[in-house]
Write a protein that holds these residues in place. Structure first.
Motif, PDB file in Angstrom:
ATOM      1  N   GLN A 106       5.422 -12.057   7.480  1.00  0.00           N
ATOM      2  CA  GLN A 106       5.735 -11.192   6.335  1.00  0.00           C
ATOM      3  C   GLN A 106       6.954 -10.283   6.550  1.00  0.00           C
ATOM      4  OE1 GLN A 106       3.527 -12.999   4.354  1.00  0.00           O
ATOM      5  NE2 GLN A 106       3.440 -11.071   3.260  1.00  0.00           N
ATOM      6  N   LYS A 109       9.880  -9.725   4.047  1.00  0.00           N
ATOM      7  CA  LYS A 109       9.571  -9.267   2.683  1.00  0.00           C
ATOM      8  C   LYS A 109       9.610  -7.742   2.638  1.00  0.00           C
ATOM      9  CE  LYS A 109       6.867 -13.408   1.935  1.00  0.00           C
ATOM     10  NZ  LYS A 109       5.546 -13.998   1.780  1.00  0.00           N
ATOM     11  N   SER A 112       7.994  -5.565  -0.310  1.00  0.00           N
ATOM     12  CA  SER A 112       6.558  -5.455  -0.546  1.00  0.00           C
ATOM     13  C   SER A 112       5.878  -4.675   0.572  1.00  0.00           C
ATOM     14  CB  SER A 112       5.932  -6.851  -0.674  1.00  0.00           C
ATOM     15  OG  SER A 112       6.094  -7.571   0.526  1.00  0.00           O
TER      16      SER A 112
END
Length: 156
Positions: A106, A109, A112
């Motif tokens: 992740q 990203k 987010s």
């Protein structure tokens, strides 16, 4: 306390030592060390598990350097490399491996919000890039991440 981290570090840096392209090898060593140091401060300031954070930092861009893969694929491929190594070395529980590899997957990203370990890795990556080149402008969420990381470190 960080014996497992030291074993992972030995493995990752050993793989980086085999990179033939000298510029890529230097980038791998420099950026990985910067993220590792940055995540140390962030994890300690936020109470995030230090060993998992430092292991995630070691592997976060691994595929980009070892496989020289496209940037768009590096987070996913790096998490797969990490999973394979961490599973085979037998030093980590499945829940720890899942936490570490999820954060790696992740970390690109930046827009987010995610688990505490993901957030620490994202912020450490941004902080490291800033420290590597303070004149490169940071905007939007990357700038906010840098400010948040610095505020957390300062208040600790």
């Amino acid at each position: 306390m960080l014996e497992r981290y030291e074993k992972v570090k030995e493995y990752v840096y050993g793989q980086y030592a085999k990179i033939y392209n000298e510029d890529l090898k230097i980038a791998a060593l420099t950026h990985t060390a910067s993220v590792d140091l940055s995540i140390t401060f962030i994890a300690m300031a936020r109470g995030t598990n230090l060993e998992r954070a430092k292991v995630a930092a070691l592997f976060h861009d691994y595929a980009q350097f070892v496989d020289n893969c496209p940037h768009s694929q590096h987070a996913k491929l790096s998490s797969l490399h990490a999973y394979k190594y961490l599973k085979e070395c037998g030093l980590f529980k499945t829940t720890e491996i899942d936490d570490i590899t999820y954060a790696i997957r992740q970390h690109s990203k930046k827009e987010s919000f995610d688990s505490p370990l993901c957030e620490a890795l994202k912020d450490a990556d941004v902080l490291a890039r800033f420290l590597e080149n303070p004149e490169k402008p940071l905007v939007g969420m990357k700038r906010q991440r840098l400010l948040n990381a610095c505020a957390d470190i300062q208040s600790h």
